[in-house]
Write a protein that holds these residues in place. Sequence first.
Motif, mmCIF file in Angstrom:
data_model
loop_
_atom_site.group_PDB
_atom_site.id
_atom_site.type_symbol
_atom_site.label_atom_id
_atom_site.label_comp_id
_atom_site.label_asym_id
_atom_site.label_seq_id
_atom_site.Cartn_x
_atom_site.Cartn_y
_atom_site.Cartn_z
ATOM 1 N N PHE A 6 0.808 -1.222 0.000
ATOM 2 C CA PHE A 6 0.000 0.000 0.000
ATOM 3 C C PHE A 6 0.842 1.275 0.000
ATOM 4 O O PHE A 6 0.355 2.350 0.325
ATOM 5 N N ALA A 72 -10.375 8.975 -3.423
ATOM 6 C CA ALA A 72 -10.520 7.523 -3.521
ATOM 7 C C ALA A 72 -11.002 6.929 -2.204
ATOM 8 O O ALA A 72 -11.843 6.022 -2.178
ATOM 9 N N LEU A 73 -10.497 7.435 -1.098
ATOM 10 C CA LEU A 73 -10.930 6.964 0.215
ATOM 11 C C LEU A 73 -12.367 7.391 0.503
ATOM 12 O O LEU A 73 -13.181 6.607 0.992
ATOM 13 N N GLY A 76 -14.517 6.353 -3.271
ATOM 14 C CA GLY A 76 -14.203 5.183 -4.077
ATOM 15 C C GLY A 76 -14.069 3.894 -3.297
ATOM 16 O O GLY A 76 -13.631 2.880 -3.855
ATOM 17 N N ASP A 77 -14.420 3.932 -1.993
ATOM 18 C CA ASP A 77 -14.359 2.732 -1.154
ATOM 19 C C ASP A 77 -12.950 2.139 -1.115
ATOM 20 O O ASP A 77 -12.784 0.931 -0.951
ATOM 21 N N ARG A 78 -11.934 2.981 -1.228
ATOM 22 C CA ARG A 78 -10.554 2.505 -1.188
ATOM 23 C C ARG A 78 -10.051 2.529 0.257
ATOM 24 O O ARG A 78 -9.210 3.333 0.648
ATOM 25 N N GLN A 79 -10.574 1.618 1.064
ATOM 26 C CA GLN A 79 -10.224 1.584 2.473
ATOM 27 C C GLN A 79 -8.800 1.083 2.714
ATOM 28 O O GLN A 79 -8.272 1.206 3.818
ATOM 29 N N ASP A 80 -8.164 0.538 1.673
ATOM 30 C CA ASP A 80 -6.765 0.140 1.798
ATOM 31 C C ASP A 80 -5.849 1.349 1.989
ATOM 32 O O ASP A 80 -4.694 1.203 2.412
ATOM 33 N N ILE A 81 -6.363 2.542 1.708
ATOM 34 C CA ILE A 81 -5.571 3.764 1.878
ATOM 35 C C ILE A 81 -5.423 4.137 3.350
ATOM 36 O O ILE A 81 -4.507 4.853 3.739
#
Length: 221
Positions: A6, A72-73, A76-81
């Motif tokens: 990440f 994105a967070l 965009g549901d980018r919870q890996d951020i």
Amino acid sequence: MVESDFGLCTGCWRDAAFIGGLVCDLCGVPLPGAAEAADLVHCDDCMSIARPWTRGRSAFLYRDTARRLVLALKHGDRQDIVNPAAGWMVQAAQPILLPDMLFAPVPLHWTRMLRRRYNQAALLSTAIAARLGQSHCPDLLTRHRRTPSLDKSSRDIRFKTLASAISIAGGRRHRIVGRTVVLVDDVMTSGATLAACTEACLAAGAAQVFVLTLARVAKDA
């Protein structure tokens, strides 16, 4: 290739406007000049607007890579951020950390939470508190009045819209009495939301409030 899971690639790292050096002690925006250990300086915005909180920091300027990460967070549901972002925010917060702080996120109205399914500020505050071994209260604050999107609103409209829209959640006042509360959010623009949250905390008995954001919108950003 990236240095760790990440992590940012070379191109994204180059375009990431990490904040360092001399910064505003209230919002974390970078300032011209060399940083000294005793420097407590404020930017033009923080000198012209009464900030109810005591100190603040931010990891990035809101542009380029940071803007893409935040969007994105947030949308965009980018919870890996969350995990790398928490690490950058912890690094930015080092000069203002104290023992026995209580971390809490800026709240979403329940209707927005229902649509988005998660509060990005709560994800960040959870990860930050865990990294620091500090107390965390994800439901400390509640946004009891729905406010419209303020993305393109003026500073005055932001402050007027958010006045009295946020309060301490029922049964949570005992958590903050006499303590330093750290409010966590993804972006600081005018500071209106953070100000409303701070005023609610101070009214409920917090000793002082600090703010910590992933990114700060600056005039030249």
